[in-house]
Design an enzyme around this catalytic site. Sequence first.
Site, short mmCIF file in Angstrom:
data_model
loop_
_atom_site.label_atom_id
_atom_site.label_comp_id
_atom_site.label_asym_id
_atom_site.label_seq_id
_atom_site.Cartn_x
_atom_site.Cartn_y
_atom_site.Cartn_z
N GLU A 285 -31.66 -35.59 -33.95
CA GLU A 285 -31.42 -36.58 -32.90
C GLU A 285 -32.19 -36.17 -31.64
OE1 GLU A 285 -30.24 -39.98 -31.39
OE2 GLU A 285 -29.53 -39.40 -33.37
N ASP B 128 -35.09 -48.28 -27.55
CA ASP B 128 -34.22 -49.44 -27.61
C ASP B 128 -33.71 -49.74 -26.20
OD1 ASP B 128 -34.46 -49.72 -30.33
OD2 ASP B 128 -32.77 -48.40 -30.76
N LYS C 244 -27.23 -54.88 -22.54
CA LYS C 244 -25.87 -55.26 -22.15
C LYS C 244 -25.17 -54.09 -21.48
CE LYS C 244 -25.36 -58.64 -25.81
NZ LYS C 244 -24.62 -59.00 -27.02
#
Length: 166
Positions: free
Chosen positions: A100, A123, A127
């Site tokens: 990660e 990404d 929102k």
Amino acid sequence: MFALLRLFMRGRTELPEDEALGEYVPESLTKPLNWGEIFPRCAPIEIDLGCGDGAFLMAMARANPEHNFLGIERLLGRVRKICRRVAREDLKNSRVLRIEVAYAVSNLLPADSIIAFHLLFPDPWPKRRHHRRRAFTAQFLSCIHRALIGGGGGRGPAGRAPTRRG
């Protein structure tokens, strides 16, 4: 910590011997990386965060043979593809670390050791409820700053500014 180790090792399979040279599997997930173990020669290091299919990583490695490049990617299929390409082109200055990105940057990269970071197409998570998933957080940028050599830099796309809808 154990959940992270399970995530790291999940799906880990052996690559063919020639392709396995492109992937770096650290001995420890808690100690900073040793660049001498990863690359055969001492050279400035650039990091491609979330290197995807490896196209950018490979292009940079070919264009700058005097630098070492480490791609960090968490998806096994992508790591395999990059390792095949590294083996096919025999690029000694390019390796891939399967883990990660946020964990690698905050825990594995030694301080003052990187000349440039590249993060292409993160990404956006626009929102408000998704903000915690964004790559560019104050803590993440602090870890990037810690790992950069003075005068180092980064490259990434223009970010999406927070918006307020009334």
